[in-house]
Design an enzyme around this catalytic site. Structure first.
Site, PDB file in Angstrom:
ATOM      1  N   GLU A  62       5.637 -65.029 -32.276  1.00 34.66           N
ATOM      2  CA  GLU A  62       5.368 -66.315 -31.637  1.00 34.66           C
ATOM      3  C   GLU A  62       6.402 -67.387 -31.987  1.00 34.66           C
ATOM      4  O   GLU A  62       6.071 -68.438 -32.548  1.00 34.66           O
ATOM      5  CB  GLU A  62       3.944 -66.780 -31.952  1.00 34.66           C
ATOM      6  CG  GLU A  62       2.906 -65.806 -31.435  1.00 34.66           C
ATOM      7  CD  GLU A  62       1.470 -66.223 -31.668  1.00 34.66           C
ATOM      8  OE1 GLU A  62       1.205 -67.151 -32.468  1.00 34.66           O
ATOM      9  OE2 GLU A  62       0.589 -65.612 -31.034  1.00 34.66           O
ATOM     10  N   GLU A 164      -0.947 -58.431 -28.378  1.00 29.68           N
ATOM     11  CA  GLU A 164      -2.100 -59.233 -28.789  1.00 29.68           C
ATOM     12  C   GLU A 164      -2.920 -59.567 -27.554  1.00 29.68           C
ATOM     13  O   GLU A 164      -2.929 -60.696 -27.084  1.00 29.68           O
ATOM     14  CB  GLU A 164      -1.673 -60.517 -29.522  1.00 29.68           C
ATOM     15  CG  GLU A 164      -1.174 -60.290 -30.917  1.00 29.68           C
ATOM     16  CD  GLU A 164      -0.991 -61.581 -31.699  1.00 29.68           C
ATOM     17  OE1 GLU A 164      -1.663 -62.596 -31.384  1.00 29.68           O
ATOM     18  OE2 GLU A 164      -0.169 -61.578 -32.632  1.00 29.68           O
TER      19      GLU A 164
END
Length: 199
Positions: A62, A164
């Protein structure tokens, strides 16, 4: 660096090169490259090349999420990617990323930097995160309508992984359904939806 354990033998399935500090000057970048190479060689010595070649080495998790990411510019991220890539380049291991949401307006800049990087540095895969709102249908819809077209415009032929794909973001929030059969049912629905949509 983080190694997520995947089975009873304690082998890694996924290695993330996430640190609290980003190397910026040339000497630091060379040290980072050497560190990446050293840890990969350590895994190879411990588990064998054949095993480690099955793992996915992911760059930063991220990178566009500023509460996690110390990157001050696209160039600092590019330099980090270069050092990470070169640390694994001669080891014949799978490297990819960016492991982010890749969504405008706030979570796109470093994702696009990674995708541009992948055009000149062959990546094994591109990873992203797309989560639901307590269900899974929106995950597949968002992937199909926005995420995959963006990634394919830069990375037309490689593997793309949603690593994810949780039914609900914010996994730490207590939800009663997570402790019932509803959770595995949602995961099964997601896998079935993905299979029907993409295969």
């Amino acid at each position: 660096m983080l190694c997520l354990l995947a089975n009873a033998k304690n082998y890694c399935a996924f290695v993330s090169f996430t640190t609290l500090y980003v190397p910026t000057d040339p000497q630091e970048l060379q040290l980072w490259k050497a560190s990446v190479s050293h840890i990969a060689n350590h895994f190879i010595a411990k588990y064998g090349l054949h095993e480690v070649q099955q793992w996915n080495f992911e760059t930063w998790n991220e990178p566009d999420h500023h509460h996690f990411s110390p990157f001050v510019s696209n160039q600092s991220y590019w330099n980090y990617l270069t050092a990470s890539y070169e640390g694994l380049e001669n080891l014949d291991l799978k490297i990819g990323g960016p492991g982010g949401t890749c969504m405008p307006p706030h979570f796109i800049h470093l994702c696009q930097t990674f995708l541009r990087f992948s055009q000149s540095h062959p990546m094994s895969y591109v990873s992203f995160h797309r989560k639901g709102q307590g269900e899974v249908d929106s995950i597949v819809q968002d992937e199909y309508q926005s995420t995959l077209p963006l990634i394919r415009s830069f990375f037309p032929n490689g593997s793309i992984i949603n690593d994810e794909g949780d039914p609900l973001k914010s996994w730490w929030k207590p939800q009663l359904w997570r402790a019932t059969a509803a959770y595995p049912a949602l995961v099964a629905r997601f896998v079935l939806s993905m299979t029907l949509c993409y295969f």
